[in-house]
Design an enzyme around this catalytic site. Sequence first.
Site, PDB file in Angstrom:
ATOM      1  N   SER A 124      19.272  27.249  -0.050  1.00  0.00           N
ATOM      2  CA  SER A 124      19.293  26.213   0.978  1.00  0.00           C
ATOM      3  C   SER A 124      19.992  24.950   0.502  1.00  0.00           C
ATOM      4  O   SER A 124      20.039  24.647  -0.699  1.00  0.00           O
ATOM      5  CB  SER A 124      17.848  25.883   1.372  1.00  0.00           C
ATOM      6  OG  SER A 124      17.774  24.720   2.154  1.00  0.00           O
ATOM      7  N   TYR A 148      10.035  22.745  -1.166  1.00  0.00           N
ATOM      8  CA  TYR A 148      10.869  23.883  -0.768  1.00  0.00           C
ATOM      9  C   TYR A 148      12.179  23.881  -1.544  1.00  0.00           C
ATOM     10  O   TYR A 148      12.581  24.897  -2.125  1.00  0.00           O
ATOM     11  CB  TYR A 148      11.137  23.803   0.732  1.00  0.00           C
ATOM     12  CG  TYR A 148      12.091  24.846   1.266  1.00  0.00           C
ATOM     13  CD1 TYR A 148      11.705  26.173   1.388  1.00  0.00           C
ATOM     14  CD2 TYR A 148      13.391  24.495   1.665  1.00  0.00           C
ATOM     15  CE1 TYR A 148      12.582  27.129   1.891  1.00  0.00           C
ATOM     16  CE2 TYR A 148      14.264  25.440   2.170  1.00  0.00           C
ATOM     17  CZ  TYR A 148      13.860  26.753   2.282  1.00  0.00           C
ATOM     18  OH  TYR A 148      14.726  27.690   2.785  1.00  0.00           O
TER      19      TYR A 148
END
Length: 327
Positions: A124, A148
């Site tokens: 990501s 995350y």
Amino acid sequence: MHVLITGAAGFLGQRLTRTLLERGEVNGKALTRLTLVDRVAPAAPAHERITLDCRALDITRPGALDSLLGERPALIYHLAAVVSSAAEADLDLGMQVNFDATRALLEGCRAAGLADTRLVMASSVAVYGGELPAVLDDMTALTPQSSYGTQKAMCELLINDYSRRGLVDGCVLRLPTIVVRPGRPNAAASSFASSILREPLGGESTVCPVPTELELFVMSPGRVIDALLHAATLPGDALAPYRSMMLPGLTVSVAAMLEVLRELGGEEALARVSHEPDPRIESIVASWPARFETQRAERLGFVGDRDFHEIVRIFITEQETPRERSR
């Protein structure tokens, strides 16, 4: 060829599954078996030439993937993840799914002797954050500002090291924000980026929780699937020595996204978007950079979208096609 997909019941997993079944091959090799794994058994249509193995499996359980890895899949797509807001809200859950399960997968590959297995992981843009240059590239230091992003960054480093050691043949794709996702909003902090287009175009009201001047780095679902498939075709030598790369996305502001909504959906669609600031979402998304130099990915053959109008037009067409077929 035997292909294994973790997180196969998710949005990307389902779309990747459909594409693989339609093509019936990967990199010129016939697809003979497709193993789909998720917490809930993924659904897939029967295929006359491809053996489908759909399993409900908790990959955070010790040894959960060992038997499957012992069957020596030639290609693994590791898509299983707890998304950004959920990982921020529950540190333990994020660590178990995003990091611990990835390490267990790598150790399983090591134990099974899968040195030649291509492992493609979806990472990501969230691996970046904080004080950054105006334009980033693949070698910009990873300084994530969320749990995350931190978990994904740790996984990237592990995959690079296991690949360096010849224990697996890894390829990590840093995904831009995917727009426009079909379905309903999820727990991802970036979910609004699809909602402010999808819901108004479908006649529903929605909320924009961030300032309109905020910029995002985005890519369409179709281009992401193309990238996942292309990642399976690249020789390891072309990826070394650093196995992670940012895919070629588009930089677009929320204001520009809403302008495309107005152009393609009309004033009535734009009027369905209300603006209600959410500091929690803004703090996460604003930490993600929006401008990248992606020449490495482009040299390797990865292709981005032409413009944001194309992304939204394709979404509209894809939503209309099933209705046309049902008539």
